[in-house]
Design a protein around this motif. Sequence first.
Motif, PDB file in Angstrom:
ATOM      1  N   VAL A 250       5.006 -19.984 -24.109  1.00  0.00           N
ATOM      2  CA  VAL A 250       5.964 -19.068 -23.509  1.00  0.00           C
ATOM      3  C   VAL A 250       5.777 -17.671 -24.327  1.00  0.00           C
ATOM      4  O   VAL A 250       5.731 -16.533 -23.374  1.00  0.00           O
TER       5      VAL A 250
ATOM      6  N   TRP B 153       3.766 -19.360 -17.949  1.00  0.00           N
ATOM      7  CA  TRP B 153       4.870 -20.342 -17.801  1.00  0.00           C
ATOM      8  C   TRP B 153       4.480 -21.650 -17.263  1.00  0.00           C
ATOM      9  O   TRP B 153       5.311 -22.828 -17.678  1.00  0.00           O
ATOM     10  N   GLU B 154       3.414 -21.492 -16.375  1.00  0.00           N
ATOM     11  CA  GLU B 154       2.908 -22.885 -15.723  1.00  0.00           C
ATOM     12  C   GLU B 154       2.597 -23.920 -16.880  1.00  0.00           C
ATOM     13  O   GLU B 154       3.240 -24.946 -16.731  1.00  0.00           O
TER      14      GLU B 154
ATOM     15  N   ALA C 279      13.599 -22.074 -19.233  1.00  0.00           N
ATOM     16  CA  ALA C 279      12.277 -22.100 -18.688  1.00  0.00           C
ATOM     17  C   ALA C 279      12.441 -22.137 -17.016  1.00  0.00           C
ATOM     18  O   ALA C 279      11.450 -21.369 -16.572  1.00  0.00           O
TER      19      ALA C 279
ATOM     20  N   ALA D 164      11.780 -15.561 -21.185  1.00  0.00           N
ATOM     21  CA  ALA D 164      11.182 -15.670 -22.603  1.00  0.00           C
ATOM     22  C   ALA D 164      12.149 -15.419 -23.761  1.00  0.00           C
ATOM     23  O   ALA D 164      12.126 -16.271 -24.683  1.00  0.00           O
TER      24      ALA D 164
ATOM     25  N   GLY E 258       3.480 -16.036 -22.117  1.00  0.00           N
ATOM     26  CA  GLY E 258       3.701 -15.538 -20.688  1.00  0.00           C
ATOM     27  C   GLY E 258       3.212 -16.798 -19.682  1.00  0.00           C
ATOM     28  O   GLY E 258       3.211 -16.299 -18.384  1.00  0.00           O
TER      29      GLY E 258
ATOM     30  N   VAL F 197       5.731 -24.822 -18.998  1.00  0.00           N
ATOM     31  CA  VAL F 197       6.735 -25.842 -18.511  1.00  0.00           C
ATOM     32  C   VAL F 197       6.187 -27.293 -18.602  1.00  0.00           C
ATOM     33  O   VAL F 197       7.001 -28.160 -18.877  1.00  0.00           O
TER      34      VAL F 197
ATOM     35  N   LYS G  31      12.536 -18.480 -16.197  1.00  0.00           N
ATOM     36  CA  LYS G  31      11.178 -17.802 -16.930  1.00  0.00           C
ATOM     37  C   LYS G  31      11.977 -16.773 -17.814  1.00  0.00           C
ATOM     38  O   LYS G  31      11.375 -15.463 -17.681  1.00  0.00           O
TER      39      LYS G  31
END
Length: 160
Positions: A40, A45-46, A106, A111, A43, A49, A109
């Motif tokens: 996170v 995110w993929e 999440a 943060a 950055g 997660v 997105k």
Amino acid sequence: MASPFPPSTVSGSGASSVTDFLSRDHRLCDELLAAVEDGVGKGDWERAVRRFQDFRKALEHHLDMEEKVLFPAFEAATGMDHGPTFVMRGEHEQMRELMAELAEAAEAKDADGFLGRSETLNVLVQQHNMKEEQMLYPMADDALGVESAEVLDGMRRLPQ
Ligand SMILES: [Fe+2]
């Protein structure tokens, strides 16, 4: 007789006490949460997660091992069903609520929202783990005696 169950993949599978087994699993959950926060923070995110899903699954499994196997055995052995396990179950609910909020952050997105809640969860988890590792687990090992092998087996067999 050979066990019909596959060998456990959870950490601490070679442990011989409740304290050792579940303390090792705490460390695994800590590492997974740190990996989520790292993703996170970057950055990514993929990746974050995916890691969050791994963490949530591991922590849910840990809570299940306690609530479905250890706590009932502890309560039966000590007769204390409104003692430490009652408090621990309440804290588990707070963890589940925070994990649901983390999943929402999440998804969005978000943060700052995510890292704020993950810090709250981490503080709660660390205080909770300390109580378990220093008090509840040693009490369980003492109270269960030879029965602790059965309890360890039951926790290892619980589906992930
Ligand atoms: Fe717990």
